[in-house]
Design a protein around this motif. Structure first.
Motif, PDB file in Angstrom:
ATOM      1  N   ASP A 236      39.836  60.964  49.583  1.00 54.81           N
ATOM      2  CA  ASP A 236      38.684  60.095  49.821  1.00 54.81           C
ATOM      3  C   ASP A 236      37.576  60.350  48.805  1.00 54.81           C
ATOM      4  O   ASP A 236      36.390  60.447  49.149  1.00 54.81           O
ATOM      5  N   LEU A 237      37.973  60.456  47.540  1.00 51.17           N
ATOM      6  CA  LEU A 237      37.029  60.670  46.452  1.00 51.17           C
ATOM      7  C   LEU A 237      36.684  59.343  45.786  1.00 51.17           C
ATOM      8  O   LEU A 237      37.531  58.450  45.673  1.00 51.17           O
ATOM      9  N   LEU A 238      35.455  59.226  45.341  1.00 52.64           N
ATOM     10  CA  LEU A 238      35.084  58.083  44.524  1.00 52.64           C
ATOM     11  C   LEU A 238      35.838  58.118  43.205  1.00 52.64           C
ATOM     12  O   LEU A 238      36.076  59.193  42.648  1.00 52.64           O
ATOM     13  N   VAL A 239      36.195  56.957  42.715  1.00 53.08           N
ATOM     14  CA  VAL A 239      36.798  56.834  41.388  1.00 53.08           C
ATOM     15  C   VAL A 239      35.685  56.569  40.380  1.00 53.08           C
ATOM     16  O   VAL A 239      34.838  55.695  40.584  1.00 53.08           O
ATOM     17  N   THR A 240      35.658  57.346  39.310  1.00 54.56           N
ATOM     18  CA  THR A 240      34.742  57.058  38.207  1.00 54.56           C
ATOM     19  C   THR A 240      35.567  56.830  36.944  1.00 54.56           C
ATOM     20  O   THR A 240      36.774  57.040  36.924  1.00 54.56           O
ATOM     21  N   GLY A 241      34.894  56.405  35.900  1.00 59.22           N
ATOM     22  CA  GLY A 241      35.600  56.157  34.649  1.00 59.22           C
ATOM     23  C   GLY A 241      34.664  55.654  33.585  1.00 59.22           C
ATOM     24  O   GLY A 241      33.603  55.094  33.875  1.00 59.22           O
ATOM     25  N   GLY A 242      35.054  55.870  32.348  1.00 60.35           N
ATOM     26  CA  GLY A 242      34.229  55.410  31.239  1.00 60.35           C
ATOM     27  C   GLY A 242      34.871  55.707  29.909  1.00 60.35           C
ATOM     28  O   GLY A 242      35.913  56.358  29.818  1.00 60.35           O
ATOM     29  N   SER A 243      34.224  55.233  28.881  1.00 58.15           N
ATOM     30  CA  SER A 243      34.782  55.328  27.536  1.00 58.15           C
ATOM     31  C   SER A 243      34.561  56.687  26.891  1.00 58.15           C
ATOM     32  O   SER A 243      35.148  56.971  25.848  1.00 58.15           O
ATOM     33  N   ASP A 244      33.710  57.542  27.486  1.00 62.79           N
ATOM     34  CA  ASP A 244      33.307  58.800  26.846  1.00 62.79           C
ATOM     35  C   ASP A 244      32.768  58.490  25.454  1.00 62.79           C
ATOM     36  O   ASP A 244      33.078  59.176  24.476  1.00 62.79           O
ATOM     37  N   ALA A 245      31.952  57.440  25.381  1.00 66.23           N
ATOM     38  CA  ALA A 245      31.494  56.918  24.095  1.00 66.23           C
ATOM     39  C   ALA A 245      30.546  57.882  23.408  1.00 66.23           C
ATOM     40  O   ALA A 245      29.559  58.327  23.998  1.00 66.23           O
ATOM     41  N   HIS A 246      30.859  58.184  22.136  1.00 69.91           N
ATOM     42  CA  HIS A 246      29.950  58.920  21.274  1.00 69.91           C
ATOM     43  C   HIS A 246      29.473  58.044  20.115  1.00 69.91           C
ATOM     44  O   HIS A 246      28.632  58.463  19.330  1.00 69.91           O
ATOM     45  N   GLU A 247      30.039  56.862  20.021  1.00 71.76           N
ATOM     46  CA  GLU A 247      29.621  55.894  19.004  1.00 71.76           C
ATOM     47  C   GLU A 247      28.964  54.711  19.729  1.00 71.76           C
ATOM     48  O   GLU A 247      28.405  54.884  20.793  1.00 71.76           O
ATOM     49  N   ARG A 248      29.045  53.513  19.177  1.00 68.43           N
ATOM     50  CA  ARG A 248      28.303  52.378  19.711  1.00 68.43           C
ATOM     51  C   ARG A 248      29.155  51.391  20.497  1.00 68.43           C
ATOM     52  O   ARG A 248      28.630  50.420  21.038  1.00 68.43           O
ATOM     53  N   GLU A 249      30.443  51.615  20.576  1.00 66.09           N
ATOM     54  CA  GLU A 249      31.318  50.707  21.309  1.00 66.09           C
ATOM     55  C   GLU A 249      31.476  51.190  22.738  1.00 66.09           C
ATOM     56  O   GLU A 249      31.938  52.310  22.984  1.00 66.09           O
ATOM     57  N   LEU A 250      31.106  50.332  23.680  1.00 67.93           N
ATOM     58  CA  LEU A 250      31.195  50.665  25.094  1.00 67.93           C
ATOM     59  C   LEU A 250      32.293  49.836  25.754  1.00 67.93           C
ATOM     60  O   LEU A 250      32.815  48.888  25.187  1.00 67.93           O
ATOM     61  N   GLY A 251      32.644  50.217  26.985  1.00 63.96           N
ATOM     62  CA  GLY A 251      33.568  49.425  27.775  1.00 63.96           C
ATOM     63  C   GLY A 251      35.028  49.580  27.421  1.00 63.96           C
ATOM     64  O   GLY A 251      35.860  48.810  27.909  1.00 63.96           O
ATOM     65  N   ILE A 252      35.374  50.557  26.601  1.00 65.27           N
ATOM     66  CA  ILE A 252      36.779  50.797  26.278  1.00 65.27           C
ATOM     67  C   ILE A 252      37.549  51.161  27.543  1.00 65.27           C
ATOM     68  O   ILE A 252      38.718  50.826  27.711  1.00 65.27           O
ATOM     69  N   ALA A 253      36.872  51.848  28.448  1.00 61.88           N
ATOM     70  CA  ALA A 253      37.428  52.173  29.762  1.00 61.88           C
ATOM     71  C   ALA A 253      36.282  52.199  30.751  1.00 61.88           C
ATOM     72  O   ALA A 253      35.115  52.334  30.376  1.00 61.88           O
ATOM     73  N   GLY A 254      36.608  52.068  32.042  1.00 53.34           N
ATOM     74  CA  GLY A 254      35.570  52.087  33.050  1.00 53.34           C
ATOM     75  C   GLY A 254      36.058  51.530  34.368  1.00 53.34           C
ATOM     76  O   GLY A 254      37.270  51.451  34.610  1.00 53.34           O
ATOM     77  N   LEU A 255      35.116  51.136  35.211  1.00 53.62           N
ATOM     78  CA  LEU A 255      35.442  50.718  36.563  1.00 53.62           C
ATOM     79  C   LEU A 255      35.559  49.206  36.692  1.00 53.62           C
ATOM     80  O   LEU A 255      34.839  48.449  36.041  1.00 53.62           O
ATOM     81  N   SER A 256      36.455  48.793  37.595  1.00 54.62           N
ATOM     82  CA  SER A 256      36.524  47.398  38.002  1.00 54.62           C
ATOM     83  C   SER A 256      35.349  47.102  38.933  1.00 54.62           C
ATOM     84  O   SER A 256      34.633  48.010  39.381  1.00 54.62           O
ATOM     85  N   SER A 257      35.169  45.838  39.266  1.00 60.05           N
ATOM     86  CA  SER A 257      34.055  45.472  40.142  1.00 60.05           C
ATOM     87  C   SER A 257      34.194  46.110  41.516  1.00 60.05           C
ATOM     88  O   SER A 257      33.201  46.579  42.104  1.00 60.05           O
ATOM     89  N   THR A 258      35.419  46.167  42.056  1.00 65.02           N
ATOM     90  CA  THR A 258      35.635  46.773  43.371  1.00 65.02           C
ATOM     91  C   THR A 258      35.328  48.262  43.341  1.00 65.02           C
ATOM     92  O   THR A 258      34.670  48.804  44.251  1.00 65.02           O
ATOM     93  N   GLU A 259      35.798  48.949  42.305  1.00 63.94           N
ATOM     94  CA  GLU A 259      35.536  50.389  42.186  1.00 63.94           C
ATOM     95  C   GLU A 259      34.047  50.650  42.004  1.00 63.94           C
ATOM     96  O   GLU A 259      33.502  51.606  42.581  1.00 63.94           O
ATOM     97  N   TYR A 260      33.382  49.809  41.219  1.00 62.42           N
ATOM     98  CA  TYR A 260      31.962  50.033  40.988  1.00 62.42           C
ATOM     99  C   TYR A 260      31.134  49.768  42.244  1.00 62.42           C
ATOM    100  O   TYR A 260      30.134  50.452  42.489  1.00 62.42           O
ATOM    101  N   GLU A 261      31.521  48.814  43.042  1.00 58.54           N
ATOM    102  CA  GLU A 261      30.795  48.538  44.285  1.00 58.54           C
ATOM    103  C   GLU A 261      30.769  49.768  45.184  1.00 58.54           C
ATOM    104  O   GLU A 261      29.743  50.093  45.789  1.00 58.54           O
ATOM    105  N   ARG A 262      31.898  50.463  45.269  1.00 55.47           N
ATOM    106  CA  ARG A 262      31.946  51.667  46.101  1.00 55.47           C
ATOM    107  C   ARG A 262      31.073  52.769  45.498  1.00 55.47           C
ATOM    108  O   ARG A 262      30.356  53.476  46.215  1.00 55.47           O
ATOM    109  N   PHE A 263      31.139  52.922  44.178  1.00 47.18           N
ATOM    110  CA  PHE A 263      30.314  53.923  43.511  1.00 47.18           C
ATOM    111  C   PHE A 263      28.825  53.592  43.704  1.00 47.18           C
ATOM    112  O   PHE A 263      28.025  54.479  44.025  1.00 47.18           O
ATOM    113  N   ALA A 264      28.458  52.334  43.506  1.00 46.51           N
ATOM    114  CA  ALA A 264      27.050  51.931  43.648  1.00 46.51           C
ATOM    115  C   ALA A 264      26.546  52.156  45.057  1.00 46.51           C
ATOM    116  O   ALA A 264      25.369  52.504  45.252  1.00 46.51           O
ATOM    117  N   ALA A 265      27.406  51.986  46.042  1.00 47.10           N
ATOM    118  CA  ALA A 265      26.997  52.225  47.428  1.00 47.10           C
ATOM    119  C   ALA A 265      26.617  53.680  47.630  1.00 47.10           C
ATOM    120  O   ALA A 265      25.689  53.999  48.379  1.00 47.10           O
TER     121      ALA A 265
END
Length: 270
Positions: A236-265
């Motif tokens: 029952d852990l929240l799912v997180t995710g991201g690009s681990d961006a160190h440059e300027r390109e974002l969104g290479i990886a991350g959460l879907s809308s459903t996953e983000y809704e749970r995280f935002a809650a």
């Protein structure tokens, strides 16, 4: 579809993206939310756990490297507030980062036989060193090769730094952050005990790149991404995710809308 990139580094640590450019970078990636998770440091330009920047939800976070009995792992704190304990921990880690950065720069300059254009300042990390080498040495044209040849964990210019214990860091982050999770478990030589640590946290990072220019060539150990996702569900852990961006390109990886809704809650419970 990725709507939230929850692992982004800025110029406050060893990234190249200034905070003021974050909304534009997020728009290019069609993101609704971004978490700023600078290494071992809170961002001075973020004064609340969650803020709105030009229509972009920006989550104030931090990534801390910690010591365990089986090696070093990274923790991610989200919805960060400036507590005395976290401020003190960050200050100690940053002093060590500067000392370690200075030692790596000196080692690289000695090894290459010339100076590199970098001063050891607050927030310095090995990607900064790698970029300075690429800028100043014609034998290197990408930062991955600098890690491979010079400053990776087994390189001739690598310097190990001191980091807090996992128990100390977990306690401090638990007091200061709405969500505390384990970062990129499949990047560790021993992912199983790393995942075991996550059972005492709120979240585990499931979505992130498995290769990249900083020397990460793939998941190690027998586990798969599906295994980590199943582990998150089982505990029952929240799912997180991201690009681990160190440059300027974002969104290479991350959460879907459903996953983000749970995280935002979870953030809303601040």
């Amino acid at each position: 579809m990725v709507v939230a990139d929850l692992h982004v580094h800025t110029t406050n640590s060893d990234g190249t993206l200034p905070l003021e450019d974050l909304p534009a970078a997020a728009r290019r990636a069609d993101l609704d939310a971004v978490a700023v998770t600078d290494h071992d440091q809170l961002h001075p330009g973020l004064d609340q756990p969650v803020v709105d920047r030009d229509g972009l939800t920006v989550v104030h976070g931090i990534e801390l490297r910690v010591e365990t009995e089986f090696g070093r792992v990274d923790l991610l704190g989200y919805g960060a507030r400036r507590t005395d304990a976290l401020t003190g921990l960050v200050e100690r880690v940053q002093r060590d980062r500067i000392e370690r950065g200075r030692a790596i720069v000196e080692a690289v300059e000695s090894y290459l036989g010339h100076e590199i254009p970098l001063e050891a300042e607050r927030g310095i990390g090995r990607p900064d060193v790698a970029r300075a080498v690429v800028e100043s040495d014609p034998d290197y044209d990408d930062i991955g090769s600098v890690f491979d040849d010079l400053i990776g964990g087994d390189g001739p210019c690598y310097v190990r730094r001191r980091v807090p214990s996992v128990n100390r860091a977990r306690a401090v982050l638990g007091e200061a952050c709405a969500v505390v999770g384990l970062a990129h478990p499949l990047r560790y030589p021993e992912p199983e005990p790393a995942l075991d640590l996550a059972t005492e946290m709120d979240a585990v990072e499931v979505h992130y790149p498995y290769d990249g220019e900083r020397g990460h060539t793939g998941a190690t150990g027998p586990l798969t991404v599906a295994d980590v996702a199943a582990f998150a569900d089982e505990h029952d852990l929240l799912v997180t995710g991201g690009s681990d961006a160190h440059e300027r390109e974002l969104g290479i990886a991350g959460l879907s809308s459903t996953e983000y809704e749970r995280f935002a809650a979870a953030l809303d419970e601040l």
